[in-house]
Design a protein around this motif. Structure first.
Motif, PDB file in Angstrom:
ATOM      1  N   HIS A   1       0.824  -1.223   0.000  1.00 49.05           N
ATOM      2  CA  HIS A   1       0.000   0.000   0.000  1.00 49.05           C
ATOM      3  C   HIS A   1       0.856   1.271   0.000  1.00 49.05           C
ATOM      4  CE1 HIS A   1      -3.149  -2.791   0.873  1.00 49.05           C
ATOM      5  NE2 HIS A   1      -2.485  -3.208   1.926  1.00 49.05           N
ATOM      6  N   SER A   2       1.992   1.171   0.642  1.00 47.25           N
ATOM      7  CA  SER A   2       2.807   2.387   0.804  1.00 47.25           C
ATOM      8  C   SER A   2       3.932   2.479  -0.224  1.00 47.25           C
ATOM      9  CB  SER A   2       3.436   2.405   2.206  1.00 47.25           C
ATOM     10  OG  SER A   2       4.395   1.366   2.312  1.00 47.25           O
ATOM     11  N   GLY A   3       4.195   1.370  -0.935  1.00 49.47           N
ATOM     12  CA  GLY A   3       5.411   1.275  -1.742  1.00 49.47           C
ATOM     13  C   GLY A   3       5.534   2.313  -2.840  1.00 49.47           C
ATOM     14  N   SER A   4       4.416   2.835  -3.330  1.00 47.62           N
ATOM     15  CA  SER A   4       4.495   3.834  -4.404  1.00 47.62           C
ATOM     16  C   SER A   4       4.464   5.263  -3.871  1.00 47.62           C
ATOM     17  CB  SER A   4       3.348   3.626  -5.410  1.00 47.62           C
ATOM     18  OG  SER A   4       3.480   2.375  -6.039  1.00 47.62           O
ATOM     19  N   ILE A   5       4.485   5.421  -2.564  1.00 44.36           N
ATOM     20  CA  ILE A   5       4.458   6.772  -1.983  1.00 44.36           C
ATOM     21  C   ILE A   5       5.663   7.612  -2.425  1.00 44.36           C
ATOM     22  CG2 ILE A   5       4.724   8.042   0.208  1.00 44.36           C
ATOM     23  CD1 ILE A   5       2.703   6.079   1.417  1.00 44.36           C
ATOM     24  N   PRO A   6       6.880   7.060  -2.390  1.00 44.77           N
ATOM     25  CA  PRO A   6       8.008   7.915  -2.807  1.00 44.77           C
ATOM     26  C   PRO A   6       7.830   8.447  -4.231  1.00 44.77           C
ATOM     27  CG  PRO A   6       8.818   5.991  -1.641  1.00 44.77           C
ATOM     28  CD  PRO A   6       7.349   5.769  -1.848  1.00 44.77           C
TER      29      PRO A   6
END
Ligand code: FEO
Length: 393
Positions: free
Chosen positions: A82-87
């Protein structure tokens, strides 16, 4: 642009992972999964709730084509699916603030290398205004990490729940009502991910039930149009209720343990006890985990490999220990070649199992009449215990 409308100015922008068959290099995904992401366009601010697995970042950004402005990136849970594409999303929208729970801040910094000054934390109950839309954050620890929280969109009565109440299920449908296949997928998801946290789940369900919810929008699987379906299922799965069922995970090398398991299962059936057998050499561990949700008794069948349990049994025992099933009773059966310490070894792998150990039936080579008699006695003891619990009428 691929914004799929859920409600006015609320869109699904996530992706379906139709082909994924394994999660965490451990969990079978027979139906694939989805990484749901939600776009909220308030009159003043725009927010995205959760992103997608970085393997699908390209598709995610295709979905977002045409999005000109983003004020908030909200991460309800720091795990990378869920967070992996935040950067990447922060690169695209460098002025966006990253919103997370206080416990998530450190995780986001450590896992995703996000600069701490980009992060704003939300306390339990704190609200974030998007203008004509208001998000209220509710801390729901341990579903299934310590930092997890949900977001409630007050005006539209949508609960964004991330992993909590989700399912590993792929579909082109945005919504589900009470499709048994999706409920089964949610049950599998619960068994593999949520089961160790039953007491936290019950507490978090109480918080969620205080809300007036029209839709439950998780970050895996379709959106629940009837929130009570998945909430009541979670209540049942997390309750103390067990079924008149003996789960028998076993493996056999030359057939002797298999014959014991078959004899023992027949005796249980004769006594009115349901059995579910899983040959660990070929089984889907997700199905086994689902059976662990409500089995009253677990009987492990293991041959002996160099005095210890078969490695497949050890592997399953470690998994069961992690999943902390609510089984009340346990036992071990199996055949060995020339020597064994299999019982102590298996029990040593199960410190979290709070079950009463009813005994072990271990024999050298083929099960003879005396061993069959012991197996019958063990089956009778289990049936008696189930009767005392009121599981056999
Ligand atoms: Fe779907 Fe815990 O990540």
């Amino acid at each position: 642009m691929n914004f799929r409308k859920i409600k006015d100015k609320v869109f699904a922008v996530g992706v379906q992972d139709w082909g994924r068959r394994l999660f965490d290099s451990l969990i079978p995904l027979p139906d694939g999964t989805s990484y749901n992401s939600y776009l909220l366009q308030g009159s003043e601010k725009t927010a995205i709730i959760d992103t997608v697995d970085p393997a699908f970042a390209d598709k995610f950004f295709e979905n977002l084509e045409g999005l000109e402005k983003l004020d908030y990136i909200i991460t309800l849970h720091s795990e990378q699916d869920h967070s992996g594409s935040i950067p990447l999303l922060l690169e695209r929208f460098p002025n966006a603030e990253l919103i997370c729970s206080p416990k998530a801040k450190d995780l986001v910094v450590e896992h995703l290398l996000v600069a701490p000054e980009k992060i704003r934390v939300m306390e339990d109950g704190e609200k974030l205004s998007l203008g004509d839309k208001t998000l209220r954050f509710i801390h729901t620890p341990w579903v299934h990490w310590p930092e997890t929280m949900v977001a409630y969109l007050e005006e539209d009565r949508i609960l964004f729940s991330c992993d909590f109440l989700g399912s590993h299920w792929t579909t082109s449908d945005l919504f589900v009502e009470d499709d048994p296949a999706v409920i089964e997928a949610a049950r599998r998801y619960y068994a593999e991910i949520m089961m160790p946290f039953r007491s936290f789940i019950l507490k978090n369900l109480e918080k969620v039930k205080q809300l007036d919810i029209d839709l439950v929008a998780p970050s895996h699987g379709p959106i629940w149009k009837k929130p009570e379906v998945i909430i009541s299922a979670y209540e049942d799965w997390s309750s103390e209720r067990v079924e008149n069922k003996v789960l028998i995970p076993f493996v056999s090398m030359h057939g002797s343990t298999h014959k014991m398991v078959d004899y023992f299962a027949d005796e249980l059936i004769r006594l009115g006890v349901k059995v579910e057998l899983f040959d660990l050499a070929v089984t889907d561990i997700g199905k086994l985990a689902m059976s662990l949700i409500d089995a009253a008794t677990i009987v492990i069948g293991s041959p002996t490999v160099h005095v210890g349990p078969h490695p497949f049994v050890a592997n399953t025992a470690i998994l069961a220990n992690v999943l902390k099933p609510k089984a009340r009773f346990a036992a071990i059966i199996g055949s060995y070649g020339w020597g064994t310490r299999v019982v102590d070894s298996i029990l040593g792998l199960l410190p979290n199992l709070k079950a009463e150990v009813l005994g072990a039936v271990i024999c050298k080579g083929e099960a003879k009449e005396d061993t069959k008699k012991e197996l019958t006695q063990l089956a009778e003891l289990i049936a008696k215990k189930h009767q005392e619990l009121g599981l056999i009428k």
